[in-house]
Design an enzyme around this catalytic site. Structure first.
Site, mmCIF file in Angstrom:
data_model
loop_
_atom_site.group_PDB
_atom_site.id
_atom_site.type_symbol
_atom_site.label_atom_id
_atom_site.label_comp_id
_atom_site.label_asym_id
_atom_site.label_seq_id
_atom_site.Cartn_x
_atom_site.Cartn_y
_atom_site.Cartn_z
ATOM 1 N N GLY A 4 -1.248 -2.294 10.017
ATOM 2 C CA GLY A 4 -0.336 -2.471 11.152
ATOM 3 C C GLY A 4 0.625 -3.642 11.028
ATOM 4 N N HIS B 169 -1.561 -2.415 -3.791
ATOM 5 C CA HIS B 169 -2.839 -2.282 -3.075
ATOM 6 C C HIS B 169 -3.325 -0.837 -3.195
ATOM 7 C CE1 HIS B 169 -5.604 -3.354 0.283
ATOM 8 N NE2 HIS B 169 -5.360 -2.143 0.746
ATOM 9 N N MET C 280 -10.604 5.866 -0.724
ATOM 10 C CA MET C 280 -11.485 6.384 0.333
ATOM 11 C C MET C 280 -12.277 7.572 -0.203
ATOM 12 S SD MET C 280 -8.776 6.379 3.477
ATOM 13 C CE MET C 280 -7.569 5.064 3.661
ATOM 14 N N HIS D 1 -8.927 -1.797 -2.849
ATOM 15 C CA HIS D 1 -9.636 -1.828 -1.565
ATOM 16 C C HIS D 1 -10.542 -0.604 -1.481
ATOM 17 C CE1 HIS D 1 -9.202 -1.668 3.146
ATOM 18 N NE2 HIS D 1 -10.426 -1.942 2.757
ATOM 19 N N SER E 134 0.849 -1.203 0.000
ATOM 20 C CA SER E 134 0.000 0.000 0.000
ATOM 21 C C SER E 134 0.884 1.253 0.000
ATOM 22 C CB SER E 134 -0.875 -0.001 1.259
ATOM 23 O OG SER E 134 -1.308 1.311 1.567
ATOM 24 N N GLY F 229 -9.118 3.781 7.134
ATOM 25 C CA GLY F 229 -9.099 5.236 7.015
ATOM 26 C C GLY F 229 -7.724 5.853 7.096
ATOM 27 N N ASP G 87 -5.721 1.921 -1.893
ATOM 28 C CA ASP G 87 -6.635 2.308 -0.815
ATOM 29 C C ASP G 87 -7.500 3.469 -1.286
ATOM 30 O OD1 ASP G 87 -6.101 0.601 1.471
ATOM 31 O OD2 ASP G 87 -4.082 1.461 1.424
ATOM 32 N N MET H 122 -12.929 1.687 0.268
ATOM 33 C CA MET H 122 -13.514 2.125 1.543
ATOM 34 C C MET H 122 -14.453 3.274 1.201
ATOM 35 S SD MET H 122 -9.978 1.876 3.666
ATOM 36 C CE MET H 122 -9.000 1.846 2.176
ATOM 37 N N ASP I 156 -4.994 -6.582 6.555
ATOM 38 C CA ASP I 156 -4.591 -5.224 6.179
ATOM 39 C C ASP I 156 -4.545 -4.319 7.406
ATOM 40 O OD1 ASP I 156 -4.236 -2.742 5.016
ATOM 41 O OD2 ASP I 156 -6.088 -2.786 3.836
ATOM 42 N N MET J 270 -9.674 -6.521 8.321
ATOM 43 C CA MET J 270 -8.999 -5.265 8.674
ATOM 44 C C MET J 270 -8.430 -5.395 10.080
ATOM 45 S SD MET J 270 -8.985 -3.221 6.160
ATOM 46 C CE MET J 270 -8.255 -1.840 7.022
HETATM 47 C C1 DX5 Z 1 -6.121 1.494 6.068
HETATM 48 C C2 DX5 Z 1 -5.700 0.891 4.755
HETATM 49 C C3 DX5 Z 1 -4.460 0.065 4.799
HETATM 50 C C4 DX5 Z 1 -3.264 0.781 5.354
HETATM 51 C C5 DX5 Z 1 -2.082 -0.117 5.470
HETATM 52 O O1 DX5 Z 1 -7.374 2.042 5.929
HETATM 53 O O2 DX5 Z 1 -6.708 0.059 4.249
HETATM 54 O O3 DX5 Z 1 -4.192 -0.498 3.527
HETATM 55 O O4 DX5 Z 1 -2.902 1.863 4.595
HETATM 56 O O5 DX5 Z 1 -1.055 0.654 5.943
HETATM 57 P P1 DX5 Z 1 -0.222 0.294 7.238
HETATM 58 O O6 DX5 Z 1 0.577 -0.932 6.838
HETATM 59 O O7 DX5 Z 1 0.586 1.497 7.451
HETATM 60 O O8 DX5 Z 1 -1.175 -0.015 8.339
HETATM 61 ZN ZN ZN Z 2 -6.194 -1.192 2.467
#
Ligand code: DX5
Ligand code: ZN
Length: 208
Positions: A169, A30, A34, A62, A6, A138, A32, A64, A167, A133
């Site tokens: 941390g 990946h 939003m 992904h 990501s 976010g 993200d 969101m 996904d 998740m």
């Molecule tokens: C959070 C995202 C993740 C996130 C992963 O909403 O979906 O993909 O960015 O990033 P890290 O690895 O920093 O948690």
């Molecule tokens: Zn993600």
């Protein structure tokens, strides 16, 4: 285990750095996405994404977002391997699954940290991937929520025909907790240093 990288936390020279990232030994890029509604933050629209990425890695989208159909219509044009949406949206889940399948794109269903695996059991026979998740969606750079480990265990026990993706941390420490998943999404751990070096360190943890 495959790595889906990501770029959410890359702050400077985004295009150049995404180029660098896609040249690394990762399995998917990946995305993200939003909308500022389903989650507070807003990321890139389809035109920005088209300008940012080159197509030499399979894409793992992904979503969101609340208006799922609008984003499927836009992002299907990138021919992604997966489009994943959230179970928590206020729409007919089965209808969205069928809609994505019509375009020959694999379907992912994602659950937020407070959603139980039991809730999505009726949909499991119809999806290609379940995205657990391990942080609240976010934001990048949050701490891994450990209840995800039990969810992964439950999804394994159910022995369905879906891949399990996690996904949020994930770093060289937390990867030890999720060694049996199919795809790990990793953002800030990789992009906060030398990408190649960080990926090498993660792979050493995965393969010993
Ligand atoms: C959070 C995202 C993740 C996130 C992963 O909403 O979906 O993909 O960015 O990033 P890290 O690895 O920093 O948690
Ligand atoms: Zn993600």
């Amino acid at each position: 285990m495959k790595i889906s990288a990501s770029f959410l936390s890359i702050k400077d020279n985004l295009k150049e750095n995404i180029d660098l990232l896609t040249k690394c030994d990762i399995d998917y890029l990946h995305l993200d996405i939003m909308d500022g509604v389903f989650v507070k933050n807003k990321t890139w629209n389809i035109l920005e994404i088209k300008n940012l990425i080159n197509h030499n890695k399979p894409l793992d989208v992904h979503l969101m977002v609340s208006d799922v159909y609008k984003y499927i219509d836009e992002f299907k044009e990138l021919n992604p391997d997966f489009i994943t949406f959230h179970y928590e949206v206020d729409l007919d889940i089965m209808d969205i699954i069928n809609y994505i399948k019509k375009f020959n794109i694999k379907v992912g269903l994602s659950i937020k940290p407070n959603t139980k695996v039991e809730e999505i059991i009726p949909y499991l026979p119809f999806v290609d991937l379940v995205l657990v998740m391990s942080v609240e969606p976010g934001l990048g750079g949050q701490q891994f929520i450990t209840n995800s480990v039990d969810k992964i265990k439950k999804l394994k026990e159910l022995k369905g025909n879906y891949l399990i993706e996690v996904d949020g941390g994930i770093n060289v420490q937390t990867i030890d907790l999720i060694k049996d998943v199919d795809i790990a999404v990793i953002g800030s751990y990789i992009t906060s240093g030398d990408y190649k070096e960080k990926i090498k360190m993660i792979k050493e943890k995965i393969y010993g």
